[in-house]
Design a protein around this motif. Structure first.
Motif, PDB file in Angstrom:
ATOM      1  N   GLU A  35       2.897  -7.354 -10.103  1.00  0.00           N
ATOM      2  CA  GLU A  35       1.500  -6.850  -9.947  1.00  0.00           C
ATOM      3  C   GLU A  35       1.207  -5.622  -9.666  1.00  0.00           C
ATOM      4  O   GLU A  35       0.598  -4.549 -10.218  1.00  0.00           O
ATOM      5  N   VAL A  36       1.887  -5.314  -8.440  1.00  0.00           N
ATOM      6  CA  VAL A  36       1.921  -3.841  -8.016  1.00  0.00           C
ATOM      7  C   VAL A  36       2.691  -2.778  -8.827  1.00  0.00           C
ATOM      8  O   VAL A  36       2.200  -1.860  -9.054  1.00  0.00           O
ATOM      9  N   VAL A  37       3.714  -3.299  -9.434  1.00  0.00           N
ATOM     10  CA  VAL A  37       4.554  -2.564 -10.292  1.00  0.00           C
ATOM     11  C   VAL A  37       3.727  -2.234 -11.566  1.00  0.00           C
ATOM     12  O   VAL A  37       3.757  -1.106 -11.951  1.00  0.00           O
ATOM     13  N   ASP A  38       3.155  -3.276 -12.118  1.00  0.00           N
ATOM     14  CA  ASP A  38       2.326  -2.946 -13.069  1.00  0.00           C
ATOM     15  C   ASP A  38       0.958  -2.086 -12.990  1.00  0.00           C
ATOM     16  O   ASP A  38       0.707  -1.133 -13.747  1.00  0.00           O
ATOM     17  N   ARG A  39       0.288  -1.989 -11.892  1.00  0.00           N
ATOM     18  CA  ARG A  39      -0.621  -1.225 -11.468  1.00  0.00           C
ATOM     19  C   ARG A  39      -0.058   0.179 -11.360  1.00  0.00           C
ATOM     20  O   ARG A  39      -0.795   1.159 -11.693  1.00  0.00           O
ATOM     21  N   VAL A  40       1.128   0.304 -10.892  1.00  0.00           N
ATOM     22  CA  VAL A  40       1.540   1.750 -10.595  1.00  0.00           C
ATOM     23  C   VAL A  40       1.968   2.145 -12.218  1.00  0.00           C
ATOM     24  O   VAL A  40       1.702   3.353 -12.454  1.00  0.00           O
ATOM     25  N   ALA A  41       2.575   1.390 -12.953  1.00  0.00           N
ATOM     26  CA  ALA A  41       2.992   1.832 -14.362  1.00  0.00           C
ATOM     27  C   ALA A  41       1.547   2.121 -15.043  1.00  0.00           C
ATOM     28  O   ALA A  41       1.606   3.198 -15.875  1.00  0.00           O
ATOM     29  N   ARG A  42       0.455   1.696 -14.711  1.00  0.00           N
ATOM     30  CA  ARG A  42      -0.533   2.021 -15.575  1.00  0.00           C
ATOM     31  C   ARG A  42      -1.059   3.636 -15.241  1.00  0.00           C
ATOM     32  O   ARG A  42      -1.789   4.298 -16.125  1.00  0.00           O
ATOM     33  N   LEU A  43      -0.682   3.989 -14.162  1.00  0.00           N
ATOM     34  CA  LEU A  43      -1.034   5.299 -13.596  1.00  0.00           C
ATOM     35  C   LEU A  43      -0.170   6.306 -14.233  1.00  0.00           C
ATOM     36  O   LEU A  43      -0.153   7.546 -14.161  1.00  0.00           O
ATOM     37  N   GLN A  44       1.114   5.868 -14.723  1.00  0.00           N
ATOM     38  CA  GLN A  44       2.011   6.759 -15.541  1.00  0.00           C
ATOM     39  C   GLN A  44       2.706   7.800 -14.456  1.00  0.00           C
ATOM     40  O   GLN A  44       2.777   8.887 -14.861  1.00  0.00           O
ATOM     41  N   PRO A  45       2.898   7.482 -13.246  1.00  0.00           N
ATOM     42  CA  PRO A  45       3.408   8.355 -12.365  1.00  0.00           C
ATOM     43  C   PRO A  45       5.007   9.070 -12.366  1.00  0.00           C
ATOM     44  O   PRO A  45       5.630   8.151 -13.014  1.00  0.00           O
ATOM     45  N   ARG A  46       5.408   9.973 -12.110  1.00  0.00           N
ATOM     46  CA  ARG A  46       6.762  10.363 -12.137  1.00  0.00           C
ATOM     47  C   ARG A  46       7.259   9.886 -10.928  1.00  0.00           C
ATOM     48  O   ARG A  46       8.613   9.753 -10.740  1.00  0.00           O
ATOM     49  N   VAL A  47       6.528  10.250  -9.795  1.00  0.00           N
ATOM     50  CA  VAL A  47       7.145   9.987  -8.525  1.00  0.00           C
ATOM     51  C   VAL A  47       5.683   8.872  -7.705  1.00  0.00           C
ATOM     52  O   VAL A  47       4.775   8.966  -7.729  1.00  0.00           O
ATOM     53  N   ALA A  48       6.415   7.904  -7.054  1.00  0.00           N
ATOM     54  CA  ALA A  48       5.916   7.098  -6.106  1.00  0.00           C
ATOM     55  C   ALA A  48       6.305   7.608  -4.469  1.00  0.00           C
ATOM     56  O   ALA A  48       7.364   7.517  -4.429  1.00  0.00           O
ATOM     57  N   VAL A  49       5.201   7.839  -3.757  1.00  0.00           N
ATOM     58  CA  VAL A  49       5.498   8.006  -2.305  1.00  0.00           C
ATOM     59  C   VAL A  49       4.897   6.852  -1.631  1.00  0.00           C
ATOM     60  O   VAL A  49       3.943   6.244  -1.665  1.00  0.00           O
ATOM     61  N   LEU A  50       6.321   5.980  -1.255  1.00  0.00           N
ATOM     62  CA  LEU A  50       5.863   4.809  -0.799  1.00  0.00           C
ATOM     63  C   LEU A  50       6.093   4.355   0.584  1.00  0.00           C
ATOM     64  O   LEU A  50       7.300   4.616   1.191  1.00  0.00           O
ATOM     65  N   ASP A  51       5.168   3.838   1.462  1.00  0.00           N
ATOM     66  CA  ASP A  51       5.387   3.172   2.657  1.00  0.00           C
ATOM     67  C   ASP A  51       6.420   1.989   2.585  1.00  0.00           C
ATOM     68  O   ASP A  51       5.910   0.937   2.468  1.00  0.00           O
ATOM     69  N   ILE A  52       7.363   2.100   3.090  1.00  0.00           N
ATOM     70  CA  ILE A  52       8.165   0.925   2.956  1.00  0.00           C
ATOM     71  C   ILE A  52       8.157  -0.192   4.221  1.00  0.00           C
ATOM     72  O   ILE A  52       8.671  -1.116   4.366  1.00  0.00           O
ATOM     73  N   ASP A  53       7.240   0.411   5.132  1.00  0.00           N
ATOM     74  CA  ASP A  53       6.965  -0.362   6.379  1.00  0.00           C
ATOM     75  C   ASP A  53       5.625  -1.441   6.152  1.00  0.00           C
ATOM     76  O   ASP A  53       5.315  -2.279   6.879  1.00  0.00           O
ATOM     77  N   GLY A  54       5.010  -0.894   5.255  1.00  0.00           N
ATOM     78  CA  GLY A  54       3.590  -1.602   4.769  1.00  0.00           C
ATOM     79  C   GLY A  54       3.618  -2.905   4.300  1.00  0.00           C
ATOM     80  O   GLY A  54       4.839  -3.209   3.747  1.00  0.00           O
ATOM     81  N   GLN A  55       2.850  -3.571   4.462  1.00  0.00           N
ATOM     82  CA  GLN A  55       2.736  -5.064   4.023  1.00  0.00           C
ATOM     83  C   GLN A  55       1.787  -5.518   2.843  1.00  0.00           C
ATOM     84  O   GLN A  55       1.650  -6.490   2.399  1.00  0.00           O
ATOM     85  N   ARG A  56       0.813  -4.780   2.919  1.00  0.00           N
ATOM     86  CA  ARG A  56      -0.603  -4.948   2.204  1.00  0.00           C
ATOM     87  C   ARG A  56       0.013  -5.082   0.677  1.00  0.00           C
ATOM     88  O   ARG A  56      -0.745  -5.797  -0.065  1.00  0.00           O
ATOM     89  N   PHE A  57       0.864  -4.530   0.333  1.00  0.00           N
ATOM     90  CA  PHE A  57       1.150  -4.486  -1.315  1.00  0.00           C
ATOM     91  C   PHE A  57       2.503  -5.352  -1.370  1.00  0.00           C
ATOM     92  O   PHE A  57       3.309  -5.412  -2.286  1.00  0.00           O
ATOM     93  N   GLY A  58       2.844  -5.959  -0.176  1.00  0.00           N
ATOM     94  CA  GLY A  58       4.166  -6.936  -0.461  1.00  0.00           C
ATOM     95  C   GLY A  58       5.055  -6.100   0.442  1.00  0.00           C
ATOM     96  O   GLY A  58       4.814  -4.860   1.029  1.00  0.00           O
ATOM     97  N   ASP A  59       6.389  -6.671   0.451  1.00  0.00           N
ATOM     98  CA  ASP A  59       7.445  -6.086   1.413  1.00  0.00           C
ATOM     99  C   ASP A  59       7.694  -4.785   0.669  1.00  0.00           C
ATOM    100  O   ASP A  59       8.176  -4.643  -0.477  1.00  0.00           O
ATOM    101  N   GLY A  60       7.321  -3.610   1.470  1.00  0.00           N
ATOM    102  CA  GLY A  60       7.629  -2.357   0.842  1.00  0.00           C
ATOM    103  C   GLY A  60       9.068  -1.986   0.390  1.00  0.00           C
ATOM    104  O   GLY A  60       9.206  -1.545  -0.496  1.00  0.00           O
ATOM    105  N   LEU A  61      10.275  -2.629   1.056  1.00  0.00           N
ATOM    106  CA  LEU A  61      11.412  -2.277   0.433  1.00  0.00           C
ATOM    107  C   LEU A  61      11.641  -2.941  -0.782  1.00  0.00           C
ATOM    108  O   LEU A  61      12.523  -2.266  -1.514  1.00  0.00           O
ATOM    109  N   ARG A  62      11.015  -4.108  -0.904  1.00  0.00           N
ATOM    110  CA  ARG A  62      11.417  -4.654  -2.146  1.00  0.00           C
ATOM    111  C   ARG A  62      10.629  -4.313  -3.405  1.00  0.00           C
ATOM    112  O   ARG A  62      10.898  -4.362  -4.335  1.00  0.00           O
TER     113      ARG A  62
END
Length: 237
Positions: free
Chosen positions: A58-85
């Motif tokens: 679901e997160v990936v789908d939300r990102v895809a709808r924005l059509q970004p070239r780059v995602a600045v991702l906090d891999i320590d965060g948990q509210r979007f699921g395991d950031g590393l994953r």
């Protein structure tokens, strides 16, 4: 009072290259980072923090709808699921990843790079370096020295193999041995474990010897330390 002067992104970037999404569950930090990217000429969007943890897809789908070239991702965060994953699915969807972490472990950085992140930056990274990294990832240029990337990924893979081998040792424990080890983890003595699981003390000691042999350690303390190291827990405890 005038706001900060807007500096244009490098002219060789297309409009599509300038699209950046910020995935950060600390709202103030996310808004600040998004604003700084916009000031520097990037078309930055902030992914709204969900009320509940969504599925990774679901997160990936939300990102895809924005059509970004780059995602600045906090891999320590948990509210979007395991950031590393999130790294590998985003990369597979065609989004370059600039990962952010507060952790100092080389293996964590190596894991993010191993999943395909363009680079991994810490909280100590100057804004200018962050912007340079976003630009490099946007245009497909290396954002990490190739030798450093190789070393970090190799360190992560080695630790990953070691962890899998340790998990295999724990998987070889019998159900009763798991109960005994769980008691040791709770600080229970042999006599107490004997009473807890309804067997003789001699039987508990036999199980302890078997646990030490299977885990390849020389003492109960070492067995407990190894269990803590990999986060082992008996399902029934």
């Amino acid at each position: 009072m005038q706001g900060p002067r807007r500096t244009e992104a490098p002219p060789d970037l297309t409009d599509a290259d300038r699209r950046v999404v910020v995935i950060e569950d600390h709202v103030l930090l996310a808004e600040s980072l998004t604003g700084q990217l916009r000031t520097a000429g990037w078309e930055a969007r902030l992914l709204p923090v969900p009320d509940t943890v969504p599925a990774l897809g679901e997160v990936v789908d939300r990102v895809a709808r924005l059509q970004p070239r780059v995602a600045v991702l906090d891999i320590d965060g948990q509210r979007f699921g395991d950031g590393l994953r999130l790294v590998a699915p985003l990369v597979r969807s065609g989004v370059g990843v600039v990962a952010l972490t507060t952790a100092e472990e080389r293996t964590r950085r190596g894991e993010a790079l191993g999943y395909g992140a363009g680079t991994v930056l810490t909280g100590e990274t100057p804004l200018a370096d962050l912007l340079a990294a976003v630009r490099a990832v946007a245009v497909g240029q290396p954002a990490v020295d190739p030798e450093e990337r190789h070393e970090l990924v190799a360190a992560w893979r080695l630790r990953h193999r070691e962890r899998r081998e340790l998990l295999t040792r724990f998987a070889n424990l019998t159900g009763r041995e798991r109960e005994v080890l769980s008691g040791l983890l709770r600080g229970r003595a042999v006599r107490q474990i004997s009473s807890d699981i309804g067997v003789t003390e001699a039987t508990v000691r036999t199980h302890v010897k078997s646990i030490l042999a299977k885990l390849r350690v020389g003492s109960q303390l070492a067995a407990v330390g190894l269990a803590h190291r990999i986060g082992w827990r008996h399902r029934g405890s």
